[in-house]
Write a protein that holds these residues in place. Sequence first.
Motif, PDB file in Angstrom:
ATOM      1  N   GLU A  39      27.618  11.426  20.913  1.00  8.18           N
ATOM      2  CA  GLU A  39      28.307  10.228  21.427  1.00  8.18           C
ATOM      3  C   GLU A  39      28.042   9.576  22.631  1.00  8.18           C
ATOM      4  OE1 GLU A  39      32.604  11.398  22.717  1.00  8.18           O
ATOM      5  OE2 GLU A  39      31.753  13.024  21.508  1.00  8.18           O
ATOM      6  N   TYR A  40      27.027  10.240  23.398  1.00 13.80           N
ATOM      7  CA  TYR A  40      26.663   9.784  24.557  1.00 13.80           C
ATOM      8  C   TYR A  40      25.778   8.532  24.876  1.00 13.80           C
ATOM      9  CZ  TYR A  40      29.772  13.475  25.844  1.00 13.80           C
ATOM     10  OH  TYR A  40      30.857  14.348  26.013  1.00 13.80           O
ATOM     11  N   ALA A  41      25.904   7.534  25.469  1.00 10.06           N
ATOM     12  CA  ALA A  41      24.948   6.676  26.020  1.00 10.06           C
ATOM     13  C   ALA A  41      23.778   7.180  26.901  1.00 10.06           C
ATOM     14  CB  ALA A  41      25.564   5.536  26.331  1.00 10.06           C
ATOM     15  N   ALA A  42      24.327   8.023  27.856  1.00  9.76           N
ATOM     16  CA  ALA A  42      23.534   8.642  28.716  1.00  9.76           C
ATOM     17  C   ALA A  42      24.323   9.724  29.420  1.00  9.76           C
ATOM     18  CB  ALA A  42      23.284   7.543  29.877  1.00  9.76           C
ATOM     19  N   ILE A  43      23.357  10.545  30.019  1.00  7.20           N
ATOM     20  CA  ILE A  43      24.111  11.778  30.982  1.00  7.20           C
ATOM     21  C   ILE A  43      23.324  11.665  32.276  1.00  7.20           C
ATOM     22  CG2 ILE A  43      24.146  14.262  31.150  1.00  7.20           C
ATOM     23  CD1 ILE A  43      25.748  13.320  28.607  1.00  7.20           C
ATOM     24  N   ALA A  44      23.983  11.684  33.476  1.00  5.03           N
ATOM     25  CA  ALA A  44      23.400  11.581  34.845  1.00  5.03           C
ATOM     26  C   ALA A  44      23.784  13.027  35.378  1.00  5.03           C
ATOM     27  CB  ALA A  44      24.017  10.560  35.586  1.00  5.03           C
ATOM     28  N   TYR A  45      22.972  13.536  36.037  1.00  2.00           N
ATOM     29  CA  TYR A  45      22.904  14.806  37.035  1.00  2.00           C
ATOM     30  C   TYR A  45      22.596  14.424  38.310  1.00  2.00           C
ATOM     31  CZ  TYR A  45      22.267  17.067  32.503  1.00  2.00           C
ATOM     32  OH  TYR A  45      22.546  17.459  31.098  1.00  2.00           O
ATOM     33  N   ALA A  46      23.651  14.736  39.326  1.00  2.00           N
ATOM     34  CA  ALA A  46      23.550  14.336  40.460  1.00  2.00           C
ATOM     35  C   ALA A  46      23.694  15.363  41.486  1.00  2.00           C
ATOM     36  CB  ALA A  46      24.380  13.096  40.862  1.00  2.00           C
ATOM     37  N   ALA A  47      22.971  15.453  42.782  1.00  2.07           N
ATOM     38  CA  ALA A  47      23.133  16.426  43.676  1.00  2.07           C
ATOM     39  C   ALA A  47      23.834  15.486  44.663  1.00  2.07           C
ATOM     40  CB  ALA A  47      21.864  16.820  44.465  1.00  2.07           C
ATOM     41  N   VAL A  48      25.084  15.773  45.168  1.00  2.15           N
ATOM     42  CA  VAL A  48      26.227  15.070  45.935  1.00  2.15           C
ATOM     43  C   VAL A  48      26.525  15.979  47.063  1.00  2.15           C
ATOM     44  CG1 VAL A  48      26.700  13.436  44.288  1.00  2.15           C
ATOM     45  CG2 VAL A  48      28.098  15.644  44.444  1.00  2.15           C
ATOM     46  N   GLN A  49      26.862  15.374  48.271  1.00  6.01           N
ATOM     47  CA  GLN A  49      27.471  16.051  49.464  1.00  6.01           C
ATOM     48  C   GLN A  49      29.028  15.849  49.702  1.00  6.01           C
ATOM     49  OE1 GLN A  49      24.918  15.426  52.669  1.00  6.01           O
ATOM     50  NE2 GLN A  49      25.197  17.643  53.137  1.00  6.01           N
ATOM     51  N   SER A  50      29.716  16.880  49.629  1.00  9.98           N
ATOM     52  CA  SER A  50      31.311  16.635  50.099  1.00  9.98           C
ATOM     53  C   SER A  50      31.877  15.583  50.805  1.00  9.98           C
ATOM     54  CB  SER A  50      32.020  17.927  49.867  1.00  9.98           C
ATOM     55  OG  SER A  50      31.460  18.958  48.950  1.00  9.98           O
ATOM     56  N   PRO A  51      32.845  15.427  51.020  1.00 14.40           N
ATOM     57  CA  PRO A  51      33.427  14.503  51.958  1.00 14.40           C
ATOM     58  C   PRO A  51      32.973  14.757  53.411  1.00 14.40           C
ATOM     59  CG  PRO A  51      35.171  15.110  50.556  1.00 14.40           C
ATOM     60  CD  PRO A  51      34.019  15.991  50.069  1.00 14.40           C
ATOM     61  N   GLU A  52      32.609  16.022  53.724  1.00 15.90           N
ATOM     62  CA  GLU A  52      32.145  16.001  55.060  1.00 15.90           C
ATOM     63  C   GLU A  52      30.710  16.017  54.956  1.00 15.90           C
ATOM     64  OE1 GLU A  52      33.001  19.571  53.301  1.00 15.90           O
ATOM     65  OE2 GLU A  52      34.634  18.259  53.916  1.00 15.90           O
ATOM     66  N   SER A  53      29.955  14.981  55.429  1.00 15.38           N
ATOM     67  CA  SER A  53      28.549  15.001  55.224  1.00 15.38           C
ATOM     68  C   SER A  53      27.591  15.960  55.442  1.00 15.38           C
ATOM     69  CB  SER A  53      27.878  13.476  55.705  1.00 15.38           C
ATOM     70  OG  SER A  53      28.084  13.694  57.332  1.00 15.38           O
ATOM     71  N   SER A  54      28.094  16.868  56.416  1.00 16.48           N
ATOM     72  CA  SER A  54      27.210  18.077  56.491  1.00 16.48           C
ATOM     73  C   SER A  54      27.420  19.237  55.814  1.00 16.48           C
ATOM     74  CB  SER A  54      27.319  18.525  58.134  1.00 16.48           C
ATOM     75  OG  SER A  54      28.946  18.841  58.204  1.00 16.48           O
ATOM     76  N   GLY A  55      28.448  18.825  54.751  1.00 14.33           N
ATOM     77  CA  GLY A  55      28.868  20.172  53.930  1.00 14.33           C
ATOM     78  C   GLY A  55      27.892  20.714  52.804  1.00 14.33           C
ATOM     79  N   PRO A  56      28.331  21.380  51.885  1.00 19.55           N
ATOM     80  CA  PRO A  56      27.280  21.785  50.744  1.00 19.55           C
ATOM     81  C   PRO A  56      26.898  20.733  49.979  1.00 19.55           C
ATOM     82  CG  PRO A  56      29.446  22.913  50.424  1.00 19.55           C
ATOM     83  CD  PRO A  56      29.468  22.030  51.881  1.00 19.55           C
ATOM     84  N   VAL A  57      25.876  20.844  49.227  1.00 18.75           N
ATOM     85  CA  VAL A  57      25.413  20.081  48.129  1.00 18.75           C
ATOM     86  C   VAL A  57      25.694  20.563  46.948  1.00 18.75           C
ATOM     87  CG1 VAL A  57      23.389  18.849  47.140  1.00 18.75           C
ATOM     88  CG2 VAL A  57      23.613  19.033  49.803  1.00 18.75           C
ATOM     89  N   GLY A  58      26.284  20.088  46.094  1.00 16.57           N
ATOM     90  CA  GLY A  58      26.754  20.393  44.728  1.00 16.57           C
ATOM     91  C   GLY A  58      26.263  19.406  43.660  1.00 16.57           C
ATOM     92  N   ALA A  59      26.314  19.892  42.422  1.00 24.07           N
ATOM     93  CA  ALA A  59      26.024  19.173  41.221  1.00 24.07           C
ATOM     94  C   ALA A  59      27.212  18.436  40.536  1.00 24.07           C
ATOM     95  CB  ALA A  59      25.184  19.842  40.203  1.00 24.07           C
ATOM     96  N   VAL A  60      27.082  17.187  40.337  1.00 26.61           N
ATOM     97  CA  VAL A  60      27.930  16.422  39.397  1.00 26.61           C
ATOM     98  C   VAL A  60      27.419  15.983  38.098  1.00 26.61           C
ATOM     99  CG1 VAL A  60      29.313  14.398  39.163  1.00 26.61           C
ATOM    100  CG2 VAL A  60      29.512  15.743  41.219  1.00 26.61           C
ATOM    101  N   VAL A  61      27.889  16.105  36.880  1.00 26.44           N
ATOM    102  CA  VAL A  61      27.477  15.533  35.524  1.00 26.44           C
ATOM    103  C   VAL A  61      28.214  14.421  35.305  1.00 26.44           C
ATOM    104  CG1 VAL A  61      27.035  16.143  33.268  1.00 26.44           C
ATOM    105  CG2 VAL A  61      26.663  17.781  34.996  1.00 26.44           C
ATOM    106  N   LEU A  62      27.787  13.419  35.011  1.00 21.22           N
ATOM    107  CA  LEU A  62      28.444  12.010  34.363  1.00 21.22           C
ATOM    108  C   LEU A  62      27.963  11.993  32.923  1.00 21.22           C
ATOM    109  CD1 LEU A  62      27.777   9.772  37.429  1.00 21.22           C
ATOM    110  CD2 LEU A  62      29.752  10.893  36.975  1.00 21.22           C
ATOM    111  N   MET A  63      29.099  11.791  32.036  1.00 23.73           N
ATOM    112  CA  MET A  63      28.752  11.671  30.789  1.00 23.73           C
ATOM    113  C   MET A  63      29.267  10.069  30.560  1.00 23.73           C
ATOM    114  SD  MET A  63      29.937  15.345  29.513  1.00 23.73           S
ATOM    115  CE  MET A  63      31.033  15.485  31.021  1.00 23.73           C
TER     116      MET A  63
END
Length: 130
Positions: A39-63
Amino acid sequence: MSYEDIGIAGDVTEALEAWLARRYDNVVDIEVRGVHEGEYAAIAYAAVQSPESSGPVGAVVLMLKHDPEGGSYGYRIKEMTEDEGPVVDFCPVRILDQLSPTENHFAEHWRDRCRQRVTENEGMPQFSKS
């Protein structure tokens, strides 16, 4: 998290990156992939940094799903962090390599599944890379 409405009239990658930028201090990298099954038109994978810009980088998946009631530009979007153990697991190695170390069991398992799947599905179509 449930789906929410999003309108996309132009480039899908740019629209999803802007959507993420409103939620995170830094979108380190993003890749949007087309999905030809389900059912998905696209899936996006992103590396993002949390609210404090020097914080850890984590992954987010967008469906991203088409929303027939939203017209030709109407979509529904769902965001999942790697800590939630997303089912979709085709995150490219390029994104995985940018993530900070984690001790979260769900995130570790998701990252391992992605690394295994990436070699099995090298030819998956993509909208664009940044």
